[in-house]
Motif scaffolding. Sequence first.
Motif: not given
Length: 379
Positions: A148-153, A352-356, A269-275, A157-158
């Motif tokens: 199982l792999v997760g990537i935020i880039c 989300y402020s960092l992700i965006s 895509r990640l959104h502000p609601e994603d905690q 989110l992948y």
Amino acid sequence: MRIVAPCWRPSIEGENSGRGDVAGRVDGLLWYKDSGRHVNGDFSMAVIQANNVLEDHSRLDSGPLSSLDSGPQGTFVGIYDGHGGPEASRFVNSRLFDNLKKFTSENQGMSEDVITKAFLATEDEFLSLVKKQWLSKPQIASAGSCCLVGIICSGLLYIANAGDSRVVLGRLEKAFSEVKAVQLSSEHNANFESVREELRMLHPDDPQIVVLKHKVWRVKGIIQVSRSIGDAYLKNAEFNREPLLPKFRLDEPFHKPILKAEPSVLVQRLHPEDQFLIFASDGLWENLSNQEAVDIVNNSPRNGIARKLVKAALQEAAKKREMRYSDLKKIERGVRRHFHDDITVVVLFLDYSLISRNSNRGPSLSIIAGGGVFANGST
């Protein structure tokens, strides 16, 4: 513990890159890192051993996702749940992320195709190792690993999965002021009708491709997962013979791989609601529902939350056996496997402020669970 302790003792290179427990701590059969920072937020990790030899392996990498200075930055999580021994999961833990960086560099970016190529390249490398060691260590042909792999880039989110580990998203439903569980990974386990149908479609001439044994569906009556890295004995007929143990050998020959290594990949895509995201091997999900796990994370302090999820799973495992949690904790590894599986948990909190910002850059960090913290690019 005198035997197992050297395997768990963390080593540290570079600067102090975590918070609080730095390289993680060991408490009996438990390894944990209560808190740290990745480039997109906070994280927490924990692993509990049940088998004689730990078959769960995992890592978190934050920083460059390619070998190019101009390449993408982000966060990588890998959960590798081994079976038939630790060889495949340990190998995948050491190679898959490097292969991902290689293909990200070659393709000048992250993509679903890059991730799939990394899985298949790691599979090819492990099967080559099996071939080299076949005469001296034939049982490595029966070792495999769920991956199982997760990537935020770049704000995306992948999620890539081969096997039955699981990732669950905690998403804020503003209308109800509640954080709901959203399962993001597709599981490849023969107990799901959709998986059995896929296997029958891929192997139309094999009426025994899935077999119900003791109320559990298994591929060829042997294994529950339909996708993995490793399990060479179900992918190449040359390994399905003596001196492999009889319980792994099939009576009839096969001409194409029975299991697949190709992952199911989700991109969103990640959104502000994603905690937050909860990544875990199936040992956690055998004892906690998706929403129970999300509620624990949402209603608890961040520090030590992965360890708290592990404890909640163990408490539930003890309850199922009508025993006290304190008594379960006294049971030694090996015997423990009769009560629960190895369990690995990684919780990623999402800022989300960092992700965006997309081009987020910070000190690189690599943590191999139980094996140490490596900072500023040294691994």
